[in-house]
Write a protein that holds these residues in place. Structure first.
Motif, short mmCIF file in Angstrom:
data_model
loop_
_atom_site.label_atom_id
_atom_site.label_comp_id
_atom_site.label_asym_id
_atom_site.label_seq_id
_atom_site.Cartn_x
_atom_site.Cartn_y
_atom_site.Cartn_z
N LEU A 47 -11.09 -7.22 -4.01
CA LEU A 47 -10.45 -6.77 -2.78
C LEU A 47 -10.60 -7.85 -1.71
O LEU A 47 -11.66 -8.47 -1.58
N ILE A 78 -13.35 -1.56 -4.13
CA ILE A 78 -14.19 -1.59 -2.93
C ILE A 78 -15.60 -2.07 -3.26
O ILE A 78 -16.17 -2.89 -2.54
N GLU A 79 -16.19 -1.56 -4.32
CA GLU A 79 -17.58 -1.87 -4.64
C GLU A 79 -17.78 -3.27 -5.20
O GLU A 79 -18.76 -3.93 -4.87
N LEU A 113 -6.94 -0.36 -4.96
CA LEU A 113 -7.76 -0.95 -3.89
C LEU A 113 -9.08 -0.20 -3.77
O LEU A 113 -10.14 -0.81 -3.61
N ASP A 114 -9.01 1.13 -3.86
CA ASP A 114 -10.24 1.94 -3.81
C ASP A 114 -11.19 1.54 -4.94
O ASP A 114 -12.41 1.48 -4.75
N ALA A 115 -10.64 1.29 -6.12
CA ALA A 115 -11.46 0.94 -7.27
C ALA A 115 -12.15 -0.41 -7.09
O ALA A 115 -13.16 -0.69 -7.74
N PRO A 126 -10.42 -7.43 1.96
CA PRO A 126 -10.27 -6.41 3.00
C PRO A 126 -9.68 -6.91 4.32
O PRO A 126 -9.04 -6.14 5.04
N ILE A 130 0.82 -1.22 0.00
CA ILE A 130 0.00 0.00 0.00
C ILE A 130 0.85 1.27 0.00
O ILE A 130 0.30 2.37 0.02
N ARG A 134 -2.92 2.02 -3.87
CA ARG A 134 -4.01 2.41 -2.97
C ARG A 134 -5.25 2.78 -3.78
O ARG A 134 -6.37 2.41 -3.42
N LEU A 135 -5.06 3.47 -4.89
CA LEU A 135 -6.20 3.82 -5.76
C LEU A 135 -6.82 2.58 -6.38
O LEU A 135 -8.04 2.50 -6.57
N GLU A 167 -8.59 3.54 -15.67
CA GLU A 167 -8.60 4.63 -14.71
C GLU A 167 -7.21 5.23 -14.45
O GLU A 167 -7.08 6.18 -13.69
#
Length: 111
Positions: free
Chosen positions: A75, A29-30, A25-27, A77, A16, A22-23, A41
């Protein structure tokens, strides 16, 4: 010279450490996403995106599955638990210090 011991937890922190990862991982999440959707992206080559995803995969932060000819990433988590635990330690530090500051300010109001 200090010796670095590489563990699964240090792999998570190393993984991370890069903003692009990190971005990514954000992508995720959903929902799980194919590598091409993730790559769209970012302003980097698809092989570079795949390399970053490989780091995340090796750290256990994402899982990969084949769906026909594409690879989809999801992901994981739970693997962020060491990060959560490390941050919690500092949250306790700041909570104590902010509480002391508030007590100090409240004493000043009573003068």
């Amino acid at each position: 010279m200090p010796t670095t011991i590489k563990t699964a937890d240090t792999d998570v922190f190393a993984a991370i450490s890069h903003p692009a990862r990190r971005l990514m991982l954000d992508a995720l999440i959903e929902a799980e996403r194919p590598v091409n959707a993730i790559a769209e992206e970012f302003e980097m080559s698809r092989p570079a995106v795949s390399q970053h995803l490989r780091v995340l995969l090796n750290a256990g932060l994402v899982s990969e599955r084949r769906h026909g000819r594409e690879r989809r990433y999801r992901l994981v988590p739970d693997r962020l638990a060491p990060v959560r635990d490390w941050i919690a330690h500092y949250e306790q530090f700041w909570d104590k210090h902010l509480q002391r500051l508030q007590e100090h300010v409240m004493k000043g109001d009573g003068k």
